[in-house]
Design an enzyme around this catalytic site. Structure first.
Site, mmCIF file in Angstrom:
data_model
loop_
_atom_site.group_PDB
_atom_site.id
_atom_site.type_symbol
_atom_site.label_atom_id
_atom_site.label_comp_id
_atom_site.label_asym_id
_atom_site.label_seq_id
_atom_site.Cartn_x
_atom_site.Cartn_y
_atom_site.Cartn_z
ATOM 1 N N HIS A 80 0.845 -1.199 0.000
ATOM 2 C CA HIS A 80 0.000 0.000 0.000
ATOM 3 C C HIS A 80 0.877 1.244 0.000
ATOM 4 O O HIS A 80 1.956 1.252 0.596
ATOM 5 C CB HIS A 80 -0.926 -0.014 1.212
ATOM 6 C CG HIS A 80 -1.980 1.039 1.173
ATOM 7 N ND1 HIS A 80 -2.805 1.236 0.080
ATOM 8 C CD2 HIS A 80 -2.356 1.974 2.089
ATOM 9 C CE1 HIS A 80 -3.625 2.225 0.315
ATOM 10 N NE2 HIS A 80 -3.377 2.698 1.529
ATOM 11 N N HIS A 95 -3.892 8.858 0.951
ATOM 12 C CA HIS A 95 -3.748 7.592 0.233
ATOM 13 C C HIS A 95 -5.079 7.184 -0.385
ATOM 14 O O HIS A 95 -6.150 7.508 0.126
ATOM 15 C CB HIS A 95 -3.218 6.486 1.156
ATOM 16 C CG HIS A 95 -4.062 6.210 2.362
ATOM 17 N ND1 HIS A 95 -4.517 4.956 2.693
ATOM 18 C CD2 HIS A 95 -4.542 7.036 3.327
ATOM 19 C CE1 HIS A 95 -5.229 5.016 3.804
ATOM 20 N NE2 HIS A 95 -5.257 6.278 4.214
ATOM 21 N N CYS A 150 -3.831 2.463 -5.588
ATOM 22 C CA CYS A 150 -3.074 3.382 -4.729
ATOM 23 C C CYS A 150 -1.702 3.715 -5.301
ATOM 24 O O CYS A 150 -1.178 4.822 -5.088
ATOM 25 C CB CYS A 150 -2.936 2.798 -3.323
ATOM 26 S SG CYS A 150 -2.053 1.218 -3.246
#
Length: 213
Positions: A42, A54, A143
Protein backbone atom coordinates in the site's frame (compact mmCIF):
# COMPACT_ATOMS: atom_id res chain seq x y z
CA UNK A 1 -20.05 3.79 33.53
CA UNK A 2 -16.85 2.60 35.19
CA UNK A 3 -16.50 -0.21 32.60
CA UNK A 4 -16.88 2.30 29.76
CA UNK A 5 -14.20 4.58 31.25
CA UNK A 6 -11.88 1.62 31.75
CA UNK A 7 -12.27 0.44 28.17
CA UNK A 8 -11.80 3.99 26.90
CA UNK A 9 -8.61 4.31 28.93
CA UNK A 10 -7.14 1.13 27.43
CA UNK A 11 -8.17 2.23 23.91
CA UNK A 12 -6.47 5.62 24.30
CA UNK A 13 -3.36 4.03 25.79
CA UNK A 14 -3.19 1.52 22.96
CA UNK A 15 -3.66 4.28 20.39
CA UNK A 16 -0.87 6.38 21.91
CA UNK A 17 1.46 3.39 21.97
CA UNK A 18 0.72 2.67 18.30
CA UNK A 19 1.29 6.30 17.31
CA UNK A 20 4.61 6.37 19.17
CA UNK A 21 5.81 3.39 17.12
CA UNK A 22 6.47 5.73 14.18
CA UNK A 23 9.03 8.52 14.41
CA UNK A 24 7.33 11.40 12.57
CA UNK A 25 10.56 13.41 12.41
CA UNK A 26 11.86 11.14 9.63
CA UNK A 27 9.00 12.00 7.25
CA UNK A 28 8.99 15.09 5.04
CA UNK A 29 6.09 16.69 3.16
CA UNK A 30 5.82 14.97 -0.22
CA UNK A 31 7.51 11.70 0.85
CA UNK A 32 6.14 8.52 -0.69
CA UNK A 33 5.33 6.02 2.07
CA UNK A 34 5.07 2.32 1.35
CA UNK A 35 3.75 -0.49 3.58
CA UNK A 36 3.08 -4.20 3.04
CA UNK A 37 -0.60 -4.94 3.67
CA UNK A 38 -1.97 -8.51 3.36
CA UNK A 39 -1.51 -9.53 -0.31
CA UNK A 40 -0.17 -6.26 -1.71
CA UNK A 41 1.88 -3.16 -0.97
CA UNK A 42 0.00 0.00 0.00
CA UNK A 43 1.20 3.51 -0.85
CA UNK A 44 0.56 7.02 0.43
CA UNK A 45 1.89 10.57 0.31
CA UNK A 46 2.98 12.26 3.52
CA UNK A 47 1.39 15.70 3.87
CA UNK A 48 3.02 16.72 7.14
CA UNK A 49 1.70 16.93 10.72
CA UNK A 50 1.08 13.17 10.99
CA UNK A 51 -1.19 13.14 7.91
CA UNK A 52 -0.98 10.69 5.00
CA UNK A 53 -3.07 10.95 1.82
CA UNK A 54 -3.75 7.59 0.23
CA UNK A 55 -6.18 5.96 -2.17
CA UNK A 56 -7.90 3.00 -0.55
CA UNK A 57 -10.92 0.86 -1.49
CA UNK A 58 -13.72 1.10 1.07
CA UNK A 59 -17.29 -0.22 0.95
CA UNK A 60 -18.50 1.69 4.01
CA UNK A 61 -19.34 5.05 2.32
CA UNK A 62 -21.75 3.17 0.05
CA UNK A 63 -23.73 1.52 2.84
CA UNK A 64 -23.46 4.16 5.59
CA UNK A 65 -23.64 7.94 5.99
CA UNK A 66 -22.01 7.81 9.43
CA UNK A 67 -19.01 10.10 8.92
CA UNK A 68 -17.34 9.16 12.20
CA UNK A 69 -17.47 5.45 11.29
CA UNK A 70 -16.16 6.13 7.79
CA UNK A 71 -13.31 8.22 9.19
CA UNK A 72 -12.04 5.29 11.27
CA UNK A 73 -9.20 3.14 9.98
CA UNK A 74 -10.22 1.00 6.98
CA UNK A 75 -10.22 -2.66 7.99
CA UNK A 76 -9.30 -5.50 5.64
CA UNK A 77 -12.98 -6.50 5.29
CA UNK A 78 -13.98 -2.97 4.26
CA UNK A 79 -11.04 -2.87 1.87
CA UNK A 80 -11.80 -6.22 0.22
CA UNK A 81 -15.46 -5.36 -0.36
CA UNK A 82 -14.38 -2.01 -1.77
CA UNK A 83 -12.10 -3.77 -4.27
CA UNK A 84 -14.94 -6.04 -5.38
CA UNK A 85 -17.42 -3.16 -5.79
CA UNK A 86 -14.73 -0.81 -7.23
CA UNK A 87 -15.49 1.86 -4.63
CA UNK A 88 -12.60 3.86 -3.19
CA UNK A 89 -11.56 7.27 -1.95
CA UNK A 90 -8.44 9.34 -1.55
CA UNK A 91 -8.49 10.11 2.16
CA UNK A 92 -6.21 11.44 4.88
CA UNK A 93 -5.26 9.27 7.87
CA UNK A 94 -2.65 9.37 10.59
CA UNK A 95 0.64 7.59 9.93
CA UNK A 96 -0.33 4.81 12.36
CA UNK A 97 -3.73 4.21 10.74
CA UNK A 98 -2.18 4.28 7.26
CA UNK A 99 0.57 1.82 8.19
CA UNK A 100 -1.86 -0.61 9.91
CA UNK A 101 0.97 -1.83 12.15
CA UNK A 102 3.43 -2.49 9.31
CA UNK A 103 6.93 -1.17 8.76
CA UNK A 104 7.07 1.94 6.56
CA UNK A 105 9.49 2.37 3.66
CA UNK A 106 10.26 5.95 2.64
CA UNK A 107 10.70 6.94 -1.02
CA UNK A 108 11.65 3.38 -1.94
CA UNK A 109 10.18 3.89 -5.43
CA UNK A 110 12.90 6.48 -6.17
CA UNK A 111 15.22 3.51 -6.73
CA UNK A 112 12.82 1.93 -9.22
CA UNK A 113 11.36 4.86 -11.17
CA UNK A 114 13.53 6.42 -13.88
CA UNK A 115 11.67 9.73 -13.52
CA UNK A 116 13.03 12.11 -10.85
CA UNK A 117 10.55 13.13 -8.12
CA UNK A 118 8.83 16.51 -8.17
CA UNK A 119 9.27 19.13 -5.46
CA UNK A 120 7.87 18.01 -2.10
CA UNK A 121 5.26 20.78 -1.87
CA UNK A 122 4.09 20.11 -5.43
CA UNK A 123 3.77 16.39 -4.64
CA UNK A 124 1.67 17.15 -1.56
CA UNK A 125 -0.48 19.68 -3.45
CA UNK A 126 -1.26 17.07 -6.10
CA UNK A 127 -2.14 14.55 -3.41
CA UNK A 128 -4.46 17.01 -1.65
CA UNK A 129 -6.12 18.12 -4.88
CA UNK A 130 -7.28 14.55 -5.60
CA UNK A 131 -8.94 13.97 -2.20
CA UNK A 132 -12.43 12.47 -2.43
CA UNK A 133 -14.33 9.55 -3.95
CA UNK A 134 -12.88 7.74 -6.97
CA UNK A 135 -13.69 4.69 -9.07
CA UNK A 136 -11.25 1.95 -8.13
CA UNK A 137 -9.59 -0.46 -10.54
CA UNK A 138 -7.16 -3.10 -9.37
CA UNK A 139 -5.32 -2.94 -12.70
CA UNK A 140 -5.89 0.58 -14.02
CA UNK A 141 -6.22 2.90 -11.01
CA UNK A 142 -5.05 1.81 -7.59
CA UNK A 143 -3.07 3.38 -4.73
CA UNK A 144 0.20 3.03 -6.61
CA UNK A 145 -1.11 4.83 -9.71
CA UNK A 146 -2.19 7.66 -7.40
CA UNK A 147 1.15 8.16 -5.61
CA UNK A 148 3.19 7.69 -8.79
CA UNK A 149 1.24 10.49 -10.46
CA UNK A 150 1.67 12.74 -7.41
CA UNK A 151 5.41 12.17 -6.99
CA UNK A 152 6.67 11.50 -10.52
CA UNK A 153 3.94 12.88 -12.78
CA UNK A 154 3.03 9.54 -14.37
CA UNK A 155 0.25 7.20 -13.21
CA UNK A 156 1.83 3.76 -13.45
CA UNK A 157 1.82 0.68 -11.21
CA UNK A 158 4.73 -1.74 -11.01
CA UNK A 159 2.58 -4.14 -8.98
CA UNK A 160 0.04 -4.26 -11.81
CA UNK A 161 2.79 -4.84 -14.37
CA UNK A 162 4.24 -7.71 -12.34
CA UNK A 163 0.77 -9.21 -11.86
CA UNK A 164 -0.04 -9.04 -15.58
CA UNK A 165 3.36 -10.52 -16.46
CA UNK A 166 2.75 -13.45 -14.10
CA UNK A 167 -0.76 -14.03 -15.50
CA UNK A 168 0.61 -13.91 -19.05
CA UNK A 169 3.23 -16.53 -18.19
CA UNK A 170 0.51 -18.80 -16.78
CA UNK A 171 -2.08 -18.28 -19.50
CA UNK A 172 0.27 -18.17 -22.45
CA UNK A 173 2.28 -21.26 -21.59
CA UNK A 174 2.69 -24.51 -23.48
CA UNK A 175 0.90 -26.36 -20.70
CA UNK A 176 -2.11 -24.06 -21.20
CA UNK A 177 -2.02 -24.83 -24.92
CA UNK A 178 -2.04 -28.58 -24.22
CA UNK A 179 -4.86 -28.25 -21.67
CA UNK A 180 -6.95 -26.08 -24.03
CA UNK A 181 -6.58 -28.65 -26.82
CA UNK A 182 -7.41 -31.54 -24.48
CA UNK A 183 -10.47 -29.73 -23.07
CA UNK A 184 -11.68 -28.99 -26.60
CA UNK A 185 -11.23 -32.60 -27.72
CA UNK A 186 -12.84 -33.90 -24.53
CA UNK A 187 -15.85 -31.61 -25.01
CA UNK A 188 -16.31 -32.74 -28.61
CA UNK A 189 -16.08 -36.41 -27.68
CA UNK A 190 -18.51 -35.90 -24.77
CA UNK A 191 -21.02 -34.17 -27.02
CA UNK A 192 -20.39 -36.66 -29.81
CA UNK A 193 -20.00 -33.80 -32.25
CA UNK A 194 -16.66 -33.66 -34.08
CA UNK A 195 -17.42 -31.07 -36.75
CA UNK A 196 -15.28 -28.40 -38.45
CA UNK A 197 -17.10 -25.68 -36.46
CA UNK A 198 -15.96 -27.37 -33.23
CA UNK A 199 -12.49 -28.46 -34.36
CA UNK A 200 -11.32 -25.19 -35.92
CA UNK A 201 -11.85 -22.92 -32.85
CA UNK A 202 -10.14 -25.50 -30.62
CA UNK A 203 -7.12 -25.69 -32.90
CA UNK A 204 -7.03 -21.93 -33.43
CA UNK A 205 -7.12 -21.08 -29.71
CA UNK A 206 -4.53 -23.75 -28.86
CA UNK A 207 -2.27 -22.60 -31.68
CA UNK A 208 -2.56 -18.94 -30.61
CA UNK A 209 -1.61 -19.77 -27.02
CA UNK A 210 1.25 -21.96 -28.25
CA UNK A 211 2.66 -19.19 -30.46
CA UNK A 212 2.33 -16.60 -27.68
CA UNK A 213 4.10 -18.83 -25.16
Amino acid sequence: MFLYQLLNFFFVASKEEEDSKYDLSQYKRGDLLEVPRTLFTHFGIYLGNNRVAHLIPDILPVISKNKSAIAKMVTNNRLLLGVITKVASVRVDSVADFAYGSEILINNMDKVCSQPPLDGDEIARRAEKLLGSVTYSLLWYNCEHYVMYCRYGMAISYQTYQFCTTVRKIVFSRISAYLTALCGIGTMLYLGSVTPTMVLPTLLISFTIWMAA
